[in-house]
Scaffold this motif. Structure first.
Motif, PDB file in Angstrom:
ATOM      1  N   GLN A 141      23.743   2.066  40.324  1.00  0.00           N
ATOM      2  CA  GLN A 141      24.618   0.901  40.511  1.00  0.00           C
ATOM      3  C   GLN A 141      25.252   0.918  41.900  1.00  0.00           C
ATOM      4  O   GLN A 141      25.274  -0.112  42.589  1.00  0.00           O
ATOM      5  CB  GLN A 141      25.691   0.878  39.424  1.00  0.00           C
ATOM      6  CG  GLN A 141      25.145   0.574  38.051  1.00  0.00           C
ATOM      7  CD  GLN A 141      26.175   0.767  36.942  1.00  0.00           C
ATOM      8  OE1 GLN A 141      27.253   1.326  37.145  1.00  0.00           O
ATOM      9  NE2 GLN A 141      25.823   0.302  35.749  1.00  0.00           N
ATOM     10  N   ALA A 142      25.759   2.065  42.318  1.00  0.00           N
ATOM     11  CA  ALA A 142      26.366   2.175  43.645  1.00  0.00           C
ATOM     12  C   ALA A 142      25.337   1.885  44.735  1.00  0.00           C
ATOM     13  O   ALA A 142      25.627   1.179  45.711  1.00  0.00           O
ATOM     14  CB  ALA A 142      26.973   3.561  43.837  1.00  0.00           C
ATOM     15  N   THR A 143      24.135   2.398  44.556  1.00  0.00           N
ATOM     16  CA  THR A 143      23.061   2.159  45.520  1.00  0.00           C
ATOM     17  C   THR A 143      22.726   0.673  45.603  1.00  0.00           C
ATOM     18  O   THR A 143      22.551   0.118  46.700  1.00  0.00           O
ATOM     19  CB  THR A 143      21.812   2.985  45.138  1.00  0.00           C
ATOM     20  OG1 THR A 143      22.170   4.370  45.140  1.00  0.00           O
ATOM     21  CG2 THR A 143      20.664   2.734  46.096  1.00  0.00           C
ATOM     22  N   GLN A 144      22.651   0.004  44.457  1.00  0.00           N
ATOM     23  CA  GLN A 144      22.358  -1.427  44.457  1.00  0.00           C
ATOM     24  C   GLN A 144      23.465  -2.211  45.163  1.00  0.00           C
ATOM     25  O   GLN A 144      23.188  -3.125  45.939  1.00  0.00           O
ATOM     26  CB  GLN A 144      22.189  -1.948  43.026  1.00  0.00           C
ATOM     27  CG  GLN A 144      21.854  -3.434  42.989  1.00  0.00           C
ATOM     28  CD  GLN A 144      21.690  -3.977  41.575  1.00  0.00           C
ATOM     29  OE1 GLN A 144      21.655  -3.245  40.591  1.00  0.00           O
ATOM     30  NE2 GLN A 144      21.590  -5.307  41.480  1.00  0.00           N
ATOM     31  N   LEU A 145      24.723  -1.855  44.904  1.00  0.00           N
ATOM     32  CA  LEU A 145      25.832  -2.568  45.539  1.00  0.00           C
ATOM     33  C   LEU A 145      25.790  -2.402  47.058  1.00  0.00           C
ATOM     34  O   LEU A 145      25.942  -3.386  47.798  1.00  0.00           O
ATOM     35  CB  LEU A 145      27.164  -2.086  44.976  1.00  0.00           C
ATOM     36  CG  LEU A 145      28.402  -2.812  45.479  1.00  0.00           C
ATOM     37  CD1 LEU A 145      28.321  -4.312  45.197  1.00  0.00           C
ATOM     38  CD2 LEU A 145      29.650  -2.214  44.836  1.00  0.00           C
TER      39      LEU A 145
END
Length: 171
Positions: A141-145
């Motif tokens: 999720q952090a990577t996608q954001l």
């Protein structure tokens, strides 16, 4: 601006579709409390995430998890202006015993005077004892954001509940 995570809504009814009788709405309670203190806020965006119904003796109890972005009602153009507001969900979703638990983010362009920046608020998946997939989902999720915000031509302000662990990785 005020960013909220886990602004839950509890409702009851005879079925999932008719569970509209509000038992508690944290977002509306906060808005009413702020207004009573003379500091009214307006809703900019609400991101509805988990929405589940649980059976009870008669009917169902429905739980809806939401994140929200609010703006003080007295702040308006030209002093403060928002544009390009988006609510999103992450591709990576945590599964808790087969129940899908989505997370997401809200973003907006903030214009104040001659300054502009992108505001993003999120609630990442938190760690779960004895389940390494929770951290894998959080990392995804952090990577996608970061990927979604990477091409911003203005500064980015990132706020939220990152569910970080200050102890993780220490001995």
């Amino acid at each position: 601006l005020l960013a909220l995570q886990e602004a839950t809504l509890w409702r009851t009814g005879a079925s999932v579709n008719s569970a509209t009788t509000v038992l508690a709405d944290q977002l509306q309670l906060l808005l009413a409390g702020l207004a009573a203190q003379g500091v009214p806020y307006d809703i900019v965006a609400v991101n509805t995430l988990t929405d589940i119904a649980l059976p009870k003796t008669e009917g169902v109890l429905r739980f809806t998890d939401r994140d929200a972005l609010l703006i003080r009602a007295d702040l308006r153009p030209p002093e403060l202006h928002l544009s390009d507001v988006h609510s999103n969900t992450f591709d990576a979703v945590y599964s808790l015993g087969g129940l899908q638990v989505p997370s997401g983010w809200i973003s907006a362009m903030v214009h104040t005077g001659n300054r502009h920046f992108r505001l993003a608020t999120t609630h990442l998946q938190g760690p779960v004892d004895d389940d390494p997939t929770a951290i894998a989902v959080q990392t995804a999720q952090a990577t996608q954001l970061i990927h979604e915000l990477r091409n911003s031509t203005v500064p980015v302000v990132l706020a939220g509940d990152f569910n970080s662990d200050a102890i993780l990785g220490t001995s």
